[in-house]
Scaffold this motif. Structure first.
Motif, PDB file in Angstrom:
ATOM      1  N   LEU A 294     -11.777   2.798  -8.198  1.00  0.00           N
ATOM      2  CA  LEU A 294     -10.321   2.823  -8.123  1.00  0.00           C
ATOM      3  C   LEU A 294      -9.890   2.668  -6.674  1.00  0.00           C
ATOM      4  N   PHE A 295      -8.702   2.113  -6.467  1.00  0.00           N
ATOM      5  CA  PHE A 295      -8.097   2.079  -5.138  1.00  0.00           C
ATOM      6  C   PHE A 295      -6.984   3.101  -5.168  1.00  0.00           C
ATOM      7  N   LEU A 296      -7.081   4.112  -4.305  1.00  0.00           N
ATOM      8  CA  LEU A 296      -6.139   5.224  -4.294  1.00  0.00           C
ATOM      9  C   LEU A 296      -5.235   5.132  -3.081  1.00  0.00           C
ATOM     10  N   SER A 297      -4.012   5.632  -3.240  1.00  0.00           N
ATOM     11  CA  SER A 297      -3.047   5.567  -2.145  1.00  0.00           C
ATOM     12  C   SER A 297      -2.302   6.885  -2.020  1.00  0.00           C
ATOM     13  N   ALA A 298      -2.000   7.243  -0.784  1.00  0.00           N
ATOM     14  CA  ALA A 298      -1.083   8.343  -0.516  1.00  0.00           C
ATOM     15  C   ALA A 298       0.332   7.795  -0.720  1.00  0.00           C
ATOM     16  N   ASP A 299       1.242   8.613  -1.200  1.00  0.00           N
ATOM     17  CA  ASP A 299       2.637   8.181  -1.320  1.00  0.00           C
ATOM     18  C   ASP A 299       3.320   8.189   0.041  1.00  0.00           C
ATOM     19  N   GLY A 300       2.898   9.080   0.911  1.00  0.00           N
ATOM     20  CA  GLY A 300       3.431   9.164   2.266  1.00  0.00           C
ATOM     21  C   GLY A 300       2.344   8.743   3.247  1.00  0.00           C
ATOM     22  N   LYS A 301       2.342   9.377   4.398  1.00  0.00           N
ATOM     23  CA  LYS A 301       1.305   9.087   5.389  1.00  0.00           C
ATOM     24  C   LYS A 301       0.110   9.981   5.114  1.00  0.00           C
ATOM     25  N   GLY A 302      -1.061   9.381   5.138  1.00  0.00           N
ATOM     26  CA  GLY A 302      -2.274  10.156   4.915  1.00  0.00           C
ATOM     27  C   GLY A 302      -3.432   9.243   4.618  1.00  0.00           C
ATOM     28  N   SER A 303      -4.621   9.807   4.614  1.00  0.00           N
ATOM     29  CA  SER A 303      -5.830   9.036   4.327  1.00  0.00           C
ATOM     30  C   SER A 303      -5.893   8.683   2.855  1.00  0.00           C
TER      31      SER A 303
END
Length: 162
Positions: free
Chosen positions: A123-132
């Protein structure tokens, strides 16, 4: 009458055991998922048994302690949004990718973007804000997912006053 009580207790105990094994209650720390999740919010998640439960835009809880591609110091448990599934092609800005990340499959560079193809079971995961997130770690294997967030429980008003 006593048979009904015994059956009721058995059903209650069975539901309690199932709930303890099937559900997670997790407190959010950090700001990487703001505005969707605030620090000290709580989330209820179901333990993931089937990969098909996870969809794009799902929020998941992952245990990254055994993911080899993540550099030290490793975050242990993270809450992130799924933005691409196995086999998906995903476009990400070149400058957003950590140069040390094992991207696995760059299909092409298109101007200021990489076009990535996610490998099977990743999976490709993302933070909604700033973060790793996967821009820093690379794709995350499905087996690192321990829960699928079902419900957000906002922090109590009294907690926000501190």
């Amino acid at each position: 009458m006593s048979t009904i009580i015994v059956i009721g207790l058995f059903i209650s105990l069975s539901l309690l055991l199932f709930t303890k094994k099937a559900l997670l209650l997790v407190s959010v720390s950090g700001t990487s998922m703001v505005p969707s999740l605030q620090p000290r919010d709580r989330v209820v998640a179901i333990r993931v048994f089937k990969q098909r439960l996870i969809q794009r835009q799902s929020i998941v809880i992952c245990d990254l302690s055994n993911v080899a591609s993540i550099p030290f110091p490793k975050p242990v448990h993270v809450i992130k949004r799924v933005i691409a599934l196995p086999g998906d092609e995903y476009r990400v800005r070149v400058e957003e990718i950590d140069p040390l990340v094992p991207l696995l499959s760059i299909l092409e560079t298109c101007g200021e973007y990489y076009i990535l193809k996610l490998p099977p079971s990743h999976l490709f995961l993302s933070a909604d804000g700033k973060g790793s997130d996967s821009r820093h770690w690379g794709p995350i294997p499905y087996n690192a997912v321990i829960g699928l967030v079902l419900l957000r429980i906002p922090r109590r008003q009294k907690e926000t006053d501190n």
